[in-house]
Motif scaffolding. Structure first.
Motif, PDB file in Angstrom:
ATOM      1  N   UNK A 171       0.934  -1.455  -0.324  1.00  9.96           N
ATOM      2  CA  UNK A 171       0.007   0.199  -0.022  1.00  9.96           C
ATOM      3  C   UNK A 171       0.683   1.255  -0.153  1.00  9.96           C
ATOM      4  N   UNK A 172       0.519   2.174  -0.868  1.00 12.27           N
ATOM      5  CA  UNK A 172       1.303   3.251  -0.929  1.00 12.27           C
ATOM      6  C   UNK A 172       0.471   4.924  -1.240  1.00 12.27           C
ATOM      7  N   UNK A 173      -0.103   4.375  -2.143  1.00 13.36           N
ATOM      8  CA  UNK A 173      -1.005   6.003  -2.201  1.00 13.36           C
ATOM      9  C   UNK A 173      -2.528   5.816  -1.926  1.00 13.36           C
ATOM     10  N   UNK A 174      -2.745   7.095  -1.681  1.00 15.49           N
ATOM     11  CA  UNK A 174      -3.974   7.320  -1.141  1.00 15.49           C
ATOM     12  C   UNK A 174      -5.132   6.648  -1.461  1.00 15.49           C
ATOM     13  N   UNK A 175      -6.213   6.188  -1.306  1.00 17.74           N
ATOM     14  CA  UNK A 175      -8.015   5.734  -2.084  1.00 17.74           C
ATOM     15  C   UNK A 175      -8.227   7.291  -2.272  1.00 17.74           C
ATOM     16  N   UNK A 176      -8.433   8.338  -1.630  1.00 10.59           N
ATOM     17  CA  UNK A 176      -9.209   8.939  -1.097  1.00 10.59           C
ATOM     18  C   UNK A 176      -8.438  10.014  -1.551  1.00 10.59           C
ATOM     19  N   UNK A 177      -8.889  11.310  -2.830  1.00 13.41           N
ATOM     20  CA  UNK A 177      -8.183  12.165  -3.588  1.00 13.41           C
ATOM     21  C   UNK A 177      -7.551  13.468  -2.434  1.00 13.41           C
ATOM     22  N   UNK A 178      -6.779  14.257  -2.852  1.00  8.52           N
ATOM     23  CA  UNK A 178      -6.154  15.550  -1.897  1.00  8.52           C
ATOM     24  C   UNK A 178      -4.920  15.965  -3.586  1.00  8.52           C
ATOM     25  N   UNK A 179      -4.490  16.487  -3.359  1.00  6.86           N
ATOM     26  CA  UNK A 179      -3.263  17.018  -3.827  1.00  6.86           C
ATOM     27  C   UNK A 179      -2.722  15.694  -5.305  1.00  6.86           C
ATOM     28  N   UNK A 180      -2.896  16.782  -6.753  1.00  6.06           N
ATOM     29  CA  UNK A 180      -2.160  15.769  -7.823  1.00  6.06           C
ATOM     30  C   UNK A 180      -0.959  15.376  -7.378  1.00  6.06           C
ATOM     31  N   UNK A 181      -1.080  14.160  -8.201  1.00  5.10           N
ATOM     32  CA  UNK A 181       0.051  12.648  -7.709  1.00  5.10           C
ATOM     33  C   UNK A 181       1.118  12.807  -8.424  1.00  5.10           C
ATOM     34  N   UNK A 182       2.581  13.376  -8.484  1.00  5.56           N
ATOM     35  CA  UNK A 182       3.345  13.424  -9.250  1.00  5.56           C
ATOM     36  C   UNK A 182       4.500  12.878  -9.229  1.00  5.56           C
ATOM     37  N   UNK A 183       4.090  11.789 -11.184  1.00  6.62           N
ATOM     38  CA  UNK A 183       5.037  10.874 -11.067  1.00  6.62           C
ATOM     39  C   UNK A 183       6.013  11.749 -12.335  1.00  6.62           C
ATOM     40  N   UNK A 184       6.583  10.266 -12.625  1.00  3.92           N
ATOM     41  CA  UNK A 184       8.447  10.730 -12.773  1.00  3.92           C
ATOM     42  C   UNK A 184       8.062  10.647 -14.925  1.00  3.92           C
ATOM     43  N   UNK A 185       6.308  10.351 -14.433  1.00  2.00           N
ATOM     44  CA  UNK A 185       5.681  10.003 -16.102  1.00  2.00           C
ATOM     45  C   UNK A 185       5.281   9.135 -16.794  1.00  2.00           C
ATOM     46  N   UNK A 186       4.534   9.245 -17.744  1.00  2.00           N
ATOM     47  CA  UNK A 186       3.484   8.101 -18.148  1.00  2.00           C
ATOM     48  C   UNK A 186       4.836   7.384 -18.596  1.00  2.00           C
TER      49      UNK A 186
END
Length: 282
Positions: A171-186
């Motif tokens: 488990x790593x990401x929140x189920x419920x939204x909040x701030x945008x999740x920044x990733x390294x790219x698609x």
């Protein structure tokens, strides 16, 4: 609404789409030979589309759009990626399957289409689309605005519960939204999925793809998705959960149970991996 992040995602998708299609061989030949990229679940939710106008929202490079057009639908595909739309147009021409493809930020497209009085019998969206929406309520209103009375929207999407895990099932990401999740790219999920997402000729293509553009995603629970559609005046007709993911090997040790349906490894409990819904305009 975060149009600045939509623009960042456009650049990231442009780069990733080149890598994705590099693994899929001669797609025009695949379609000319009668191929389809649709799974049974999409057909079940959409029903018979022959003779109907259909808008495919966030259509990516158009493979599912052309598969629907082959079934007799009059298809318009919309996507934010320049590379995806350019590829879809070429694939349409080279395969001989007619469809219209329009490049636009989805929210800008909704505004323009509604203002112009455009409407459709069916709207459709599938697989990894919800997470790119910065405003789920505006999305619901947009769908309601482009459906004709009696029209239906069908969605097939990866389950937000499954998306709380990282690739190793931690488990790593929140189920419920909040701030945008920044990733390294698609990323190159097509390469990672092997033949799961290449029903035609699976090619090695681009190796070790690294996206030069970062991407930003948004977490929306099923309750938020359904509420957005209901608030827009649509009626929920079906809501289905599936214990497998079609095509996508998004996590380690996933098992193909046949038909390119992927489930968690045997040492894990059964999890909801996808959900589908149908909503209609009265």
């Amino acid at each position: 609404m975060r149009t600045d992040l939509h623009e960042a995602n456009r650049l990231s998708w442009n780069a990733a789409t080149v890598a994705h299609n590099s693994h899929k061989g001669d797609q025009a030949a695949f379609f000319r030979g009668g191929g389809s990229t649709l799974f049974p679940e999409e057909l079940d939710l959409l029903g018979d589309v022959a003779g109907l106008s259909l808008v495919h929202l966030q259509c990516n490079a158009g493979q599912d759009s052309l598969s629907l057009a082959r079934l007799g639908a009059e298809v318009t595909g919309v996507d934010i990626s320049d590379e995806a739309i350019a590829f879809a147009r070429r694939l349409s021409a080279e395969s001989g399957i007619t469809a219209v493809f329009e490049r636009a930020d989805l929210f800008a497209w909704f505004e323009e289409a509604i203002g112009a009085g455009r409407s459709f019998d069916r709207a459709f969206s599938s697989y990894g689309t919800i997470g790119w929406l910065s405003d789920i309520d505006a999305w619901g209103r947009g769908i309601a605005g482009v459906l004709r009375p009696g029209g239906r929207f069908a969605l097939l999407e990866f389950h937000p519960f499954a998306m709380v895990f990282d690739q190793g099932w931690t488990p790593h990401y929140d189920y419920f939204g909040g701030a945008p999740i920044e990733e390294a790219g698609v990323g190159d999920y097509v390469a990672e999925s092997g033949d799961g997402l290449t029903p035609g000729d699976n090619q090695e293509g681009v190796v070790d793809f690294q996206n030069p553009h970062r991407s930003y995603e948004f977490a929306w629970g099923i309750g938020e998705v359904v509420s957005a559609l209901l608030s827009a005046g649509l009626r929920l007709e079906r809501l289905v959960e599936y214990p497998y993911a079609n095509g996508w090997r998004g996590f380690e040790r996933m098992v193909d149970i046949g038909g390119r349906r992927m489930i968690p490894p045997e040492d894990m409990p059964r999890l909801p991996m996808m959900y589908g819904l149908v909503a209609s305009r009265l």
